[in-house]
Design a protein around this motif. Structure first.
Motif, short mmCIF file in Angstrom:
data_model
loop_
_atom_site.label_atom_id
_atom_site.label_comp_id
_atom_site.label_asym_id
_atom_site.label_seq_id
_atom_site.Cartn_x
_atom_site.Cartn_y
_atom_site.Cartn_z
N PRO A 11 0.66 -1.21 -0.10
CA PRO A 11 -0.04 0.02 -0.02
C PRO A 11 0.83 1.03 0.08
O PRO A 11 2.09 1.20 0.36
CB PRO A 11 -0.64 -0.11 1.29
CG PRO A 11 -0.56 -1.58 1.81
CD PRO A 11 0.66 -2.00 1.36
N ASP A 12 0.36 2.39 -0.68
CA ASP A 12 1.02 3.47 -0.63
C ASP A 12 1.46 4.07 0.88
O ASP A 12 0.65 3.72 1.87
CB ASP A 12 0.21 4.73 -1.23
CG ASP A 12 0.78 6.01 -1.26
OD1 ASP A 12 2.02 6.03 -1.37
OD2 ASP A 12 -0.09 7.02 -0.89
N ALA A 15 -1.59 5.51 2.77
CA ALA A 15 -2.64 4.58 2.81
C ALA A 15 -3.24 4.69 4.32
O ALA A 15 -2.61 4.43 5.31
CB ALA A 15 -2.58 3.29 2.22
N LYS A 16 -4.57 4.61 4.23
CA LYS A 16 -5.23 4.58 5.60
C LYS A 16 -5.26 2.84 6.05
O LYS A 16 -5.47 2.12 5.28
CB LYS A 16 -6.74 5.10 5.71
CG LYS A 16 -7.34 4.75 6.88
CD LYS A 16 -8.94 5.58 6.68
CE LYS A 16 -9.81 5.04 7.78
NZ LYS A 16 -9.48 5.16 8.94
N ILE A 17 -4.80 2.62 7.28
CA ILE A 17 -4.49 1.40 7.57
C ILE A 17 -6.04 0.87 8.39
O ILE A 17 -6.18 1.41 9.62
CB ILE A 17 -3.53 1.06 8.39
CG1 ILE A 17 -2.33 1.39 7.64
CG2 ILE A 17 -3.31 -0.38 9.01
CD1 ILE A 17 -1.83 0.84 6.43
N THR A 28 -8.87 -2.82 1.47
CA THR A 28 -8.22 -2.36 0.33
C THR A 28 -8.83 -1.30 -0.13
O THR A 28 -8.33 -0.91 -1.35
CB THR A 28 -7.72 -3.54 -0.62
OG1 THR A 28 -8.88 -4.27 -0.73
CG2 THR A 28 -6.65 -4.56 -0.23
N VAL A 31 -7.17 2.05 -1.58
CA VAL A 31 -5.88 2.01 -1.26
C VAL A 31 -5.06 2.07 -2.77
O VAL A 31 -5.40 1.31 -3.62
CB VAL A 31 -5.44 0.82 -0.47
CG1 VAL A 31 -3.83 0.49 -0.75
CG2 VAL A 31 -6.05 0.74 0.98
N GLN A 32 -4.05 2.92 -2.74
CA GLN A 32 -3.17 3.11 -4.13
C GLN A 32 -2.18 2.08 -3.61
O GLN A 32 -1.60 2.31 -2.69
CB GLN A 32 -2.72 4.57 -3.98
CG GLN A 32 -3.79 5.80 -4.38
CD GLN A 32 -4.05 5.73 -5.84
OE1 GLN A 32 -3.48 5.22 -6.75
NE2 GLN A 32 -5.34 6.12 -5.91
N TRP A 33 -1.50 1.29 -4.65
CA TRP A 33 -0.66 0.27 -4.40
C TRP A 33 0.72 0.82 -5.19
O TRP A 33 0.78 1.58 -6.24
CB TRP A 33 -0.95 -0.92 -5.15
CG TRP A 33 -2.20 -1.64 -4.49
CD1 TRP A 33 -3.61 -1.30 -4.74
CD2 TRP A 33 -2.09 -2.46 -3.03
NE1 TRP A 33 -4.18 -2.13 -3.78
CE2 TRP A 33 -3.56 -2.84 -2.83
CE3 TRP A 33 -1.03 -2.88 -2.33
CZ2 TRP A 33 -4.02 -3.23 -1.68
CZ3 TRP A 33 -1.41 -3.53 -1.20
CH2 TRP A 33 -2.78 -3.95 -0.88
N ASP A 121 4.61 -3.12 4.51
CA ASP A 121 3.27 -3.65 5.04
C ASP A 121 3.62 -4.64 5.99
O ASP A 121 3.13 -4.52 7.25
CB ASP A 121 2.38 -4.03 3.92
CG ASP A 121 3.03 -4.87 2.98
OD1 ASP A 121 4.15 -5.32 3.17
OD2 ASP A 121 2.14 -5.25 2.07
#
Lengths: 247, 320
Positions: A11-12, A15-17, A28, A31-33, A121
Motif C-alpha cells: 500500500p502507498d 494509505a489508511k490502515i 483495500t 488503497v493506492q498500490w 506492510d
C-alpha cells in the motif's frame, strides 16, 4: 552478469490502515498500490546502476502475487530491467514467498539476488535471508553501499551505531536500504518500453506455509497531547521527570 | 526440549537487546514448562555466567575467533548445531541488525515458523500466537506459528528484562565452523554515541532547525540525558546529518521510551518510524503540525527559544 530483483506490491505510504472481516483482512478499498519503496529505490535502482556500468548485465524482476500485481511490475519495468516473472500465487507467509523466489532463482542461475530490506506492510526483513538459505548462498543484509570489482563485491552493511565493510564473492543475496542508490522517476521512453517487455507468468511450487496471520489490530488511541506553554519549558522537563519518569 | 536464545555481541560485549531476548526466552520457557539456554558465538569479554540473572540456566559458548564478525551462513550453521544438541523447540533472537540476517535463515533451514519483530509474549491459549508490528508501526498482526520448531525475533526495547538472582553454567560448545564467505574488512563506528536502535531516549531534529549548524542544542540535550540523536528524512537528504540518523518509513524504525522531536512536522512517513515510542514529545512552532496529534507532550513554540531553557532545566535537574 545476471541479477534478480525481488519486487513486492505494498500500500502507498499514506494509505489508511484499516481492517475488515472481523479484523482478519486489510481493507483495500481506495488503497493506492506502489512498489515497496526499498525494492524500488534501493534494490532495483542499484541493479540499474550496475547495468549502466556493464551493459551486458541482464536484470530480471520477480514478484509473487496475483494478476493484480502486474501494474506494479510494469511500473518497475518502466524504471529498468529486461524482463519480469510473476509467480502466480498470493501468500502472507514469508517462507512460501521465499520458496517461490528461490525456485525461480535456482533455474535462472543469477549472480546476484537483490531484495529491499523489508516491505513497508509486513516489515518482516525475512525474504532475503530465507532465499539465501534455500539457495545455500552468502547473504549480506541491510546494505547501504555495493560495489562490484570483477566477481568480488564490496558491501557496506548497517551495524549498531555505524557500518561494517565486507567482501564476498558471487553469487550473493543482498538486502538493500537507504544509501544503496537514489530514487528515480521513470521517463516516457521507459514507460512506453515497459509495455512490450516480457512478463512471464509461472505457476508456484508447492510449499507448506509455516505461519498464518490470525488477526490484525490497531494500536490503542493516544490520550491526546498535553501542551505546555512556550514560556514554561521547565514544566515540560518536570513532567517528563516526575510524571513520565523518563529520566 | 528447551528454549534457546541467541546472544548477540559486539566487540566482546553482550548487546542490550540480547539481555531483553534472554529475559524473554526465560519467560517463554516458564510458559511452556521448560528451561532457557543460550548460545554465544565468538570470543567475549563479558562474564557469561551473568546471563543467569536473566533466567538463563546454561550458556553454550563457541569461542572461535572466526565468529567474531557476523557471517549469516556461519552463524546459522552454529546455531542449528546448538538447536540439534539442546533439542530446543523455540529459538529466540533480537530483531536487531544481526537477528534480521540470521533469523530468516534459521527459519528456512529448520522449517520453523518465524515471527520477525515480536512485541509480545506468545499466547498459548489456542495454538502459539505472537504479536508483531505491521504496516510500519501503524498496526499489529497476531501470527500463528504452525510448526513444531519456532523462531521468535524480538523487537528491541519492546520487552523490559526482568532481573533476578542466578548464575548460568557456561559450557564450551564445539560447533563445526567452515571459513566465512563474507569477510569483514573494516568497521566504522561512531565512537562515544548511543546506537540509535538500542537507545531508550532519542532526541531528534527536523527541517525546523534551519541548518546543520544549529544541531548543538540537540546534541547537548542528548548528551545530558544519555540519549541518541536522530533526524527526519529531509535533514538526512540535505546531508545535514548522517543517513544512519534518519528515522521514518524509509529510514530506521525505532521504539524508544522517549522520542523528543524538535522542528519536525510529523508527516505520516515519519510517524511510521517512531510511533511505537512509548512517549513522544513535540516542539514545533506550528500549532497545526500533524505531529501534535501523535504526541504525549508538546510545546507550541520556537525551538530556538524553548530548547536552551529545556537544556537549563535538565542541567538543574541533573545537578550539572
Amino acid at each position: 552478469m545476471k541479477i534478480l530483483v525481488c519486487i513486492s506490491k505494498t500500500p502507498d505510504t499514506t494509505a489508511k490502515i484499516a481492517f475488515t472481516e472481523n479484523n482478519t483482512k486489510f481493507a483495500t478499498d481506495g488503497v493506492q498500490w506502489i512498489i515497496n519503496p526499498y525494492d524500488e529505490w534501493y534494490a532495483l535502482v542499484k541493479a540499474i546502476e550496475l547495468k549502466e556500468k556493464d551493459p551486458s548485465t541482464v536484470i530480471h524482476l520477480i514478484t509473487v502475487g496475483g494478476a493484480d500485481a502486474e501494474p506494479i511490475i510494469r511500473k518497475a519495468l518502466a524504471l529498468g530491467g529486461d524482463e519480469a516473472i510473476r509467480v502466480n500465487t498470493d501468500s502472507s507467509d514469508s517462507f512460501t514467498i521465499a520458496s517461490q523466489i528461490a525456485a525461480v532463482a535456482k533455474e535462472g542461475g543469477y549472480d546476484l539476488v537483490f531484495t529491499g530490506k523489508e516491505t513497508i506492510d509486513y516489515n518482516g526483513s525475512a525474504i532475503g535471508g530465507m532465499v539465501a538459505e534455500l539457495l545455500d548462498l552468502p547473504y549480506v543484509s541491510l546494505a547501504t553501499k555495493f560495489e562490484l570489482n570483477g566477481t568480488t563485491a564490496t558491501i557496506n552493511r548497517e551495524i549498531e551505531g555505524g557500518e561494517e565493510v565486507a567482501e564476498a564473492g558471487l553469487p550473493l543475496v543482498i538486502s538493500c536500504q537507504k544509501g544503496m542508490a537514489e530514487q528515480r522517476i521513470p521517463n516516457m521512453k521507459g514507460i512506453m518500453g515497459a509495455r512490450t517487455k516480457p512478463l512471464k507468468v509461472v505457476e508456484p511450487v508447492q510449499v507448506e506455509a509455516l505461519t498464518k496471520i490470525v488477526s490484525f489490530e490497531l494500536p490503542p488511541a493516544k490520550a491526546g497531547v498535553k501542551l505546555v506553554p512556550a514560556d514554561q519549558p521547565e514544566e515540560l522537563v518536570r513532567l517528563l521527570h516526575e510524571e513520565a519518569k523518563l529520566f | 526440549m528447551s528454549v534457546l536464545v541467541y546472544i548477540d555481541q559486539a566487540d566482546g560485549h553482550i548487546k542490550k537487546s540480547s539481555f531483553e531476548a534472554a529475559s524473554y526466552a526465560a519467560k517463554v520457557a516458564g510458559q511452556t514448562g521448560t528451561t532457557a539456554e543460550a548460545i554465544v558465538l565468538g570470543k567475549v569479554s563479558d562474564d557469561l555466567t551473568s546471563l543467569g540473572r536473566y533466567g538463563i540456566s546454561k550458556v553454550h559458548h563457541v569461542a572461535d575467533d572466526q565468529l567474531n564478525t557476523m557471517d549469516s551462513k556461519l552463524y546459522t550453521n552454529a546455531i542449528v548445531q546448538a538447536v540439534e544438541s539442546t533439542g530446543a523447540e523455540i529459538v529466540v533472537l533480537s530483531h536487531n541488525v544481526n537477528g534480521k540476517a540470521i533469523a530468516p535463515r534459521l527459519s528456512a533451514r529448520l522449517k520453523a515458523g518465524m515471527v520477525p519483530g515480536a512485541v509480545s509474549l506468545p499466547d498459548t491459549s489456542a495454538g502459539f500466537v505472537v504479536k508483531k508490528g505491521v504496516f510500519s508501526g501503524k498496526a499489529f498482526a497476531n501470527i500463528s506459528l504452525q510448526t513444531s520448531k519456532k523462531i521468535i525475533s524480538l523487537t528491541p526495547n519492546a520487552f523490559t528484562p526482568v532481573q533476578q538472582e542466578g548464575t548460568a553454567e557456561v559450557v564450551p560448545f564445539n560447533a563445526t565452523i567452515v571459513a566465512p564467505a563474507v569477510k569483514v574488512t573494516a568497521t566504522n563506528k561512531v565512537k562515544g554515541e548511543v546506537p540509535l536502535s538500542e537507545a531508550e531516549l532519542v532526541i531528534s531534529g527536523g527541517r525546523g532547525l534551519k541548518g546543520p549548524e544549529n544541531w548543538g542544542m540537540i546534541e547537548e540535550l542528548a548528551h545530558l540525558l544519555g540519549a541518541a540523536t536522530a533526524c527526519s528524512r529531509a535533514v538526512a537528504d540535505a546531508h545535514w546529518r548522517p543517513h544512519h540518523e534518519h528515522v521514518g518509513q524509509t529510514g530506521g524504525s525505532i521504539a524508544p521510551n522517549l522520542y523528543f522531536a524538535v522542528g519536525i512536522s510529523g508527516a505520516i512517513q515519519h510517524l511510521a518510524g517512531v510511533n511505537r515510542s512509548k512517549v513522544i514529545v513535540v516542539i514545533n512552532k506550528d500549532p497545526e503540525a500533524p505531529f501534535f496529534k501523535a504526541a504525549d507532550y508538546g510545546i507550541v513554540g520556537d525551538a530556538f527559544e524553548v530548547m536552551p531553557k529545556i537544556i537549563d532545566a535538565v542541567k538543574k535537574l541533573k545537578g550539572v
